[in-house]
Design a protein around this motif. Sequence first.
Motif, PDB file in Angstrom:
ATOM      1  N   GLU A  35      33.556  45.524  48.762  1.00  0.00           N
ATOM      2  CA  GLU A  35      33.168  45.684  47.730  1.00  0.00           C
ATOM      3  C   GLU A  35      33.202  44.755  46.768  1.00  0.00           C
ATOM      4  O   GLU A  35      34.361  44.016  46.779  1.00  0.00           O
ATOM      5  CB  GLU A  35      33.800  46.882  47.112  1.00  0.00           C
ATOM      6  CG  GLU A  35      33.573  48.282  47.861  1.00  0.00           C
ATOM      7  CD  GLU A  35      33.990  49.516  46.974  1.00  0.00           C
ATOM      8  OE1 GLU A  35      34.652  49.302  46.084  1.00  0.00           O
ATOM      9  OE2 GLU A  35      34.230  50.507  47.795  1.00  0.00           O
ATOM     10  N   THR A  36      32.284  44.253  46.019  1.00  0.00           N
ATOM     11  CA  THR A  36      32.193  43.227  45.084  1.00  0.00           C
ATOM     12  C   THR A  36      33.449  43.399  43.597  1.00  0.00           C
ATOM     13  O   THR A  36      34.011  42.570  43.495  1.00  0.00           O
ATOM     14  CB  THR A  36      30.847  43.145  44.335  1.00  0.00           C
ATOM     15  OG1 THR A  36      29.783  42.992  45.245  1.00  0.00           O
ATOM     16  CG2 THR A  36      30.714  41.963  43.435  1.00  0.00           C
ATOM     17  N   LYS A  51      26.270  37.131  46.943  1.00  0.00           N
ATOM     18  CA  LYS A  51      27.432  37.903  46.679  1.00  0.00           C
ATOM     19  C   LYS A  51      27.950  37.251  45.319  1.00  0.00           C
ATOM     20  O   LYS A  51      28.503  37.871  44.435  1.00  0.00           O
ATOM     21  CB  LYS A  51      28.136  38.136  47.815  1.00  0.00           C
ATOM     22  CG  LYS A  51      29.292  39.223  47.286  1.00  0.00           C
ATOM     23  CD  LYS A  51      29.885  39.503  48.979  1.00  0.00           C
ATOM     24  CE  LYS A  51      31.109  40.720  48.600  1.00  0.00           C
ATOM     25  NZ  LYS A  51      31.616  41.282  49.657  1.00  0.00           N
ATOM     26  N   GLN A  72      26.819  37.732  41.931  1.00  0.00           N
ATOM     27  CA  GLN A  72      26.939  38.997  41.446  1.00  0.00           C
ATOM     28  C   GLN A  72      28.468  39.253  40.966  1.00  0.00           C
ATOM     29  O   GLN A  72      29.123  39.774  40.269  1.00  0.00           O
ATOM     30  CB  GLN A  72      26.804  40.065  42.667  1.00  0.00           C
ATOM     31  CG  GLN A  72      25.431  40.129  42.842  1.00  0.00           C
ATOM     32  CD  GLN A  72      24.589  40.972  41.756  1.00  0.00           C
ATOM     33  OE1 GLN A  72      25.070  41.717  41.080  1.00  0.00           O
ATOM     34  NE2 GLN A  72      23.389  40.355  41.671  1.00  0.00           N
ATOM     35  N   VAL A  73      29.306  38.602  41.862  1.00  0.00           N
ATOM     36  CA  VAL A  73      30.732  38.346  41.555  1.00  0.00           C
ATOM     37  C   VAL A  73      31.126  37.857  40.205  1.00  0.00           C
ATOM     38  O   VAL A  73      31.593  38.594  39.288  1.00  0.00           O
ATOM     39  CB  VAL A  73      31.859  37.652  42.523  1.00  0.00           C
ATOM     40  CG1 VAL A  73      33.143  37.326  42.089  1.00  0.00           C
ATOM     41  CG2 VAL A  73      31.816  38.499  43.882  1.00  0.00           C
ATOM     42  N   THR A  79      24.967  42.256  49.714  1.00  0.00           N
ATOM     43  CA  THR A  79      24.515  43.026  48.610  1.00  0.00           C
ATOM     44  C   THR A  79      25.067  44.395  48.411  1.00  0.00           C
ATOM     45  O   THR A  79      24.386  45.255  47.838  1.00  0.00           O
ATOM     46  CB  THR A  79      22.899  43.004  48.270  1.00  0.00           C
ATOM     47  OG1 THR A  79      22.519  43.333  49.318  1.00  0.00           O
ATOM     48  CG2 THR A  79      22.518  41.648  47.960  1.00  0.00           C
TER      49      THR A  79
END
Length: 1001
Positions: free
Chosen positions: A259-260, A312, A315-316, A470
């Motif tokens: 999970e991010t 990813k 998004q982080v 994602t």
Amino acid sequence: MKVVNLKQAILQAWKERWSDYQWAINMKKFFPKGATWDILNLADALLEQAMIGPSPNPLILSYLKYAISSQMVSYSSVLTAISKFDDFSRDLCVQALLDIMDMFCDRLSCHGKAEECIGLCRALLSALHWLLRCTAASAERLREGLEAGTPAAGEKQLAMCLQRLEKTLSSTKNRALLHIAKLEEASSWTAIEHSLLKLGEILANLSNPQLRSQAEQCGTLIRSIPTMLSVHAEQMHKTGFPTVHAVILLEGTMNLTGETQSLVEQLTMVKRMQHIPTPLFVLEIWKACFVGLIESPEGTEELKWTAFTFLKIPQVLVKLKKYSHGDKDFTEDVNCAFEFLLKLTPLLDKADQRCNCDCTNFLLQECGKQGLLSEASVNNLMAKRKADREHAPQQKSGENANIQPNIQLILRAEPTVTNILKCSSGLDFLSCPQTMDADHSKSPEGLLGVLGHMLSGKSLDLLLAAAAATGKLKSFARKFINLNEFTTYGSEESTKPASVRALLFDISFLMLCHVAQTYGSEVILSESRTGAEVPFFETWMQTCMPEEGKILNPDHPCFRPDSTKVESLVALLNNSSEMKLVQMKWHEACLSISAAILEILNAWENGVLAFESIQKITDNIKGKVCSLAVCAVAWLVAHVRMLGLDEREKSLQMIRQLAGPLFSENTLQFYNERVVIMNSILERMCADVLQQTATQIKFPSTGVDTMPYWNLLPPKRPIKEVLTDIFAKVLEKGWVDSRSIHIFDTLLHMGGVYWFCNNLIKELLKETRKEHTLRAVELLYSIFCLDMQQVTLVLLGHILPGLLTDSSKWHSLMDPPGTALAKLAVWCALSSYSSHKGQASTRQKKRHREDIEDYISLFPLDDVQPSKLMRLLSSNEDDANILSSPTDRSMSSSLSASQLHTVNMRDPLNRVLANLFLLISSILGSRTAGPHTQFVQWFMEECVDCLEQGGRGSVLQFMPFTTVSELVKVSAMSSPKVVLAITDLSLPLGRQVAAKAIAAL
């Protein structure tokens, strides 16, 4: 004369003109022992009598000053009495009160009970409010005096007020007491904020710059009181942060599906613990991503790293932006990080060469899309990198000039994944050609074409990597499961539909196996629903599919289905020239194949079947659908494990036969593509058993290493030697690479958590140079992230108590290794405690859980049978009466904030933390000092340094309240900020303990 009350006694003293010491002697005669002067309100009575006229009574004021100096009255009672005076027009009275405050406002103390200390906090808050009102009144009078042309008097009084304010607030101890008072009386603090605003408005037009500057400084100090614990200096002298680097490498290499949010929390924790400035923090993330890209083995791993870096991590960073104070600041920090990154030309050139494109350009575009950089910044940075690239070595050779870069393919695959998931199940397949949720019966041929295209080249791996990065892989895999379930059985079908159904079943089965092996079986499993039927593939995967750390029993009932179905399958395989497809129940065939193989194997070993027959049977198994071969090999792998050395030959030979391709024209569509993926699955399935049996099977090569990180340990070397060697190399290099991470993971799996952690801590304690120990801590923390929860339980529950209670090991806790171990222990404790409520990551779930210890014995669930350590502590309550009332004296010295918060003590980590803090309390309370005492001090200092406040979410809530009074006896810990940091100020009892400790400093 017989005195009736306090007022009469004061008046008599004034009439007879007693000196201050005569007054004190006579007062003690008039009022016998029993009631204290504070209970009699002596300070209040003296001030009331002294302030009757337009100017103060000097004789009665001298009595008050004597009472303060001789400690007849407490500071809190004097401050409370002063704050009641509100006639600010009487200048001489105000000045007299300011002079009295001047006597003690910078050296307040209280050695009484906890309530008296809280009383001092409240009195100081009232006095601060009074000072602000007095200052505002003086400023108002000065303004009126300026208008009337007589400024001198007002200016003098304003200067006096500001001087007392500054003197009171410049003491850290006073600000700490005010911090506690603010939490005790929120409404009073609101009044102070209003007074501060009013004062600011009045002083805005003040012409005297010195007074205005002094007032601004006092305002700044007051505003800093609520946040006095959250100020930490950042490390500006360091440029490399190996922990961030290793966390990113570990996540990119082993946990793409994680999970991010959990990664964001982990990185934020590291940033806070190590006080890393944001630009350098973001720079370290990018550096690690580029190193990972360069290092990654060709094939699936390279695609996973590409997806991690370009899908990813942006998004982080978007989530990290929310944690920062302002959007604009974070955007500037990201821009600054890229400016630093562009200076690392060799790293960027190497990455460009590996990826066959301008990596920075793609990264900047992604950051621009996510709002992490402004358009102007993106264009500026792109121009700079373009200019740099002109001087770089030639990027493209003739071979790879026409090959599309993986980055481009991954960025293109991401919207494809989104489109596949968007298409709703009600749509006809033809209107949404990428769906796998459509009504499969309407257009199976079209769906087969799409799936066949997915199998070709690296299309499948691209889509899976994009979905994993994602967070969409679970939903994506669910599509394959639904398709696989739909195609298990077909009634009333002709030859062509039967072959299409067989292909759809086979391709979806192979894809799901590939997903489970590449990203972990957790992404396949559905949420458990009561009463819901479990899909066939999930059942097969959980019971029959070999995985790392999972031992299968070949005699398990899952491998023994209905005997009639087995017999018909054996007959079909042995007698037919090829596998029948029409009305075939593929799920039953897959579940029956293991028992059929056992029958065939027995017939072969007993001479009933010749090798030619076995070849024909294996050709039949893999001739039409490859999934049958996968199911057969899954059982054979479990079977071979149970056989003796001389009994394995025929089983291994059968695996060889099933793994080889079938050279026949009579195969179904996409046979070559299916065989490639089948061999990749079989190679992974057999890897463990082939290594254990020292057997080699040549799987048809695809030109890419399907298991790049497999079998990294050198043969015939003790694993302890391997561990110490690899750690020494990592320490010398200063950072952990992907290969080392996999070696550490293998060693952790083989040796167990205790062995792994204990041996690495021994290596840390051998270090004697400070810079080496600090680097070792940063690296060890990142290595422990492989399984932080279990490592923390071992470190805090076994290793530390062992070192602290055994005097023969105390020498190993000397500085610098002792300081380093304390730092590591705190980092592990904080990380585990902040994340242990979440789910374990995929890589941690895979590992077999060993029974480390029965943690229940560490902390009792009731008071009937307390642990040995608790009994030891309870018998040594030198400071058990820290609370006010006699009923509180029986408080166990183990009482902590966690018990008042009713934290679940059935949780192993909570037990271990509670036990460790009981041990720390015992060490501080004992009369034996040594390196172990010093270690406790370093441990607590690191807790204070890493934590913003010892609140409900903090590990310090497990520390017994009695430890605070022991800690402040240690010179390095006797500071008001430390006391505030280590106590839980959200609890009234915590505030009392803190006030008592600070007031006594």
